[in-house]
Design an enzyme around this catalytic site. Structure first.
Site, mmCIF file in Angstrom:
data_model
loop_
_atom_site.group_PDB
_atom_site.id
_atom_site.type_symbol
_atom_site.label_atom_id
_atom_site.label_comp_id
_atom_site.label_asym_id
_atom_site.label_seq_id
_atom_site.Cartn_x
_atom_site.Cartn_y
_atom_site.Cartn_z
ATOM 1 N N PRO A 170 -2.014 -13.753 -2.636
ATOM 2 C CA PRO A 170 -2.457 -13.677 -4.023
ATOM 3 C C PRO A 170 -1.697 -12.656 -4.870
ATOM 4 C CG PRO A 170 -4.078 -12.680 -2.562
ATOM 5 C CD PRO A 170 -3.077 -13.393 -1.691
ATOM 6 N N ASN A 171 -1.484 -13.048 -6.098
ATOM 7 C CA ASN A 171 -0.866 -12.223 -7.144
ATOM 8 C C ASN A 171 0.648 -12.072 -6.991
ATOM 9 O OD1 ASN A 171 -3.358 -11.587 -8.559
ATOM 10 N ND2 ASN A 171 -3.864 -10.361 -6.753
ATOM 11 N N ARG B 55 4.566 -7.692 -12.452
ATOM 12 C CA ARG B 55 3.404 -7.007 -11.880
ATOM 13 C C ARG B 55 3.778 -5.632 -11.320
ATOM 14 N NH1 ARG B 55 0.862 -8.267 -5.957
ATOM 15 N NH2 ARG B 55 -0.948 -6.903 -6.147
ATOM 16 N N TYR C 174 6.337 -3.017 -6.909
ATOM 17 C CA TYR C 174 6.816 -4.293 -6.393
ATOM 18 C C TYR C 174 8.197 -4.703 -6.913
ATOM 19 C CZ TYR C 174 1.890 -4.357 -5.145
ATOM 20 O OH TYR C 174 0.659 -4.015 -4.640
ATOM 21 N N ASN D 39 3.655 -12.491 3.551
ATOM 22 C CA ASN D 39 3.123 -11.351 2.805
ATOM 23 C C ASN D 39 1.706 -11.759 2.398
ATOM 24 O OD1 ASN D 39 2.341 -9.329 1.144
ATOM 25 N ND2 ASN D 39 4.241 -9.237 -0.037
ATOM 26 N N ALA E 207 -3.203 -8.871 -0.857
ATOM 27 C CA ALA E 207 -4.508 -8.209 -0.713
ATOM 28 C C ALA E 207 -5.296 -8.709 0.494
ATOM 29 C CB ALA E 207 -5.326 -8.407 -1.983
ATOM 30 N N GLU F 195 4.736 -9.790 9.442
ATOM 31 C CA GLU F 195 3.995 -9.372 8.246
ATOM 32 C C GLU F 195 4.923 -8.552 7.353
ATOM 33 O OE1 GLU F 195 0.235 -7.367 9.073
ATOM 34 O OE2 GLU F 195 0.526 -6.103 7.283
ATOM 35 N N HIS G 259 5.519 -6.476 3.539
ATOM 36 C CA HIS G 259 5.033 -5.896 2.284
ATOM 37 C C HIS G 259 6.207 -5.339 1.504
ATOM 38 C CE1 HIS G 259 0.965 -6.347 3.680
ATOM 39 N NE2 HIS G 259 1.357 -5.854 4.833
ATOM 40 N N ARG H 85 0.213 4.454 0.204
ATOM 41 C CA ARG H 85 -0.614 4.138 -0.974
ATOM 42 C C ARG H 85 -2.092 4.420 -0.666
ATOM 43 N NH1 ARG H 85 0.987 -1.525 -3.174
ATOM 44 N NH2 ARG H 85 -0.262 -0.743 -4.916
HETATM 45 C C1 DQA Z 1 1.475 -5.973 -0.895
HETATM 46 C C2 DQA Z 1 0.592 -4.743 -0.654
HETATM 47 C C3 DQA Z 1 -0.879 -5.110 -0.778
HETATM 48 O O1 DQA Z 1 -1.686 -3.976 -0.558
HETATM 49 C C4 DQA Z 1 -1.157 -5.647 -2.171
HETATM 50 O O2 DQA Z 1 -2.506 -6.055 -2.273
HETATM 51 C C5 DQA Z 1 -0.239 -6.728 -2.588
HETATM 52 C C6 DQA Z 1 1.171 -6.648 -2.213
HETATM 53 C C7 DQA Z 1 2.980 -5.612 -0.884
HETATM 54 O O3 DQA Z 1 3.779 -6.524 -0.804
HETATM 55 O O4 DQA Z 1 3.338 -4.431 -0.985
HETATM 56 O O5 DQA Z 1 -0.617 -7.634 -3.298
HETATM 57 O O6 DQA Z 1 1.265 -6.895 0.168
#
Ligand code: DQA
Length: 158
Positions: free
Chosen positions: A12-13, A20, A25, A76, A79, A100, A102, A109
């Protein structure tokens, strides 16, 4: 050498990448990240498919669909990393090796981002290198899969 099939999944997002929270990011958008991975994939002799959803159930369904279809995943979970037993169970249930990813270093963080419900069952984790995290993950996953001697047309994946 047969091509590996890799699914790159974005949670998501991540469709908002480029605008964003660029301090976390970066400025690269999702289609540019996907295009770079497709290009990298050619050099690594793997076929890349990509999927993004803001919905947990859709991500679960896509993992189910990927079972028996792909050799591994770069994911990825965004959240859902920190909350989703459903994604963990789907990846385990379908027995898909995954890395995984990020963009940000989740350990530098907020506290709630330090916990991942997927990390202990991942083949590996890459965090903190921005869009390059995906490329590092793809290289690492391909190396591991080839070392295991497996692709979907190969003899033995285990
Ligand atoms: C994320 C880190 C997560 O905590 C966050 O909710 C994201 C992006 C990252 O790519 O750094 O949406 O996965």
């Amino acid at each position: 050498m047969t091509a590996l099939k890799i699914l790159v999944m974005h949670g998501p997002n991540l469709n908002l990448l480029g605008t964003r929270e660029p301090q976390h990011y970066g400025m690269q958008n999702l289609s540019s990240i996907n295009a770079s991975l497709a290009e990298l994939g050619k050099g690594l002799n793997c076929t890349i498919s990509t999927f993004q959803s803001n919905h947990e159930g859709e991500l679960v369904e896509r993992i189910h669909q990927a079972a028996g279809e792909v050799d591994g995943m770069v994911i990825n979970p965004a959240a859902y990393t920190h909350t989703s037993v459903a994604l963990r169970d789907a990846l385990l249930g379908c027995n898909i090796p995954f890395v995984e990813v990020h963009l940000s270093n989740i350990h530098s963080r907020e506290e709630f981002r330090h916990r991942s419900l997927l990390a202990d069952v991942a083949t590996g984790i890459v965090a903190g290198f921005g869009a390059e995290s995906y490329a590092l993950a793809l290289r690492g996953l391909c190396d591991v899969l080839r070392a295991k001697g497996g692709d979907k047309n190969g003899v033995d994946k285990n």
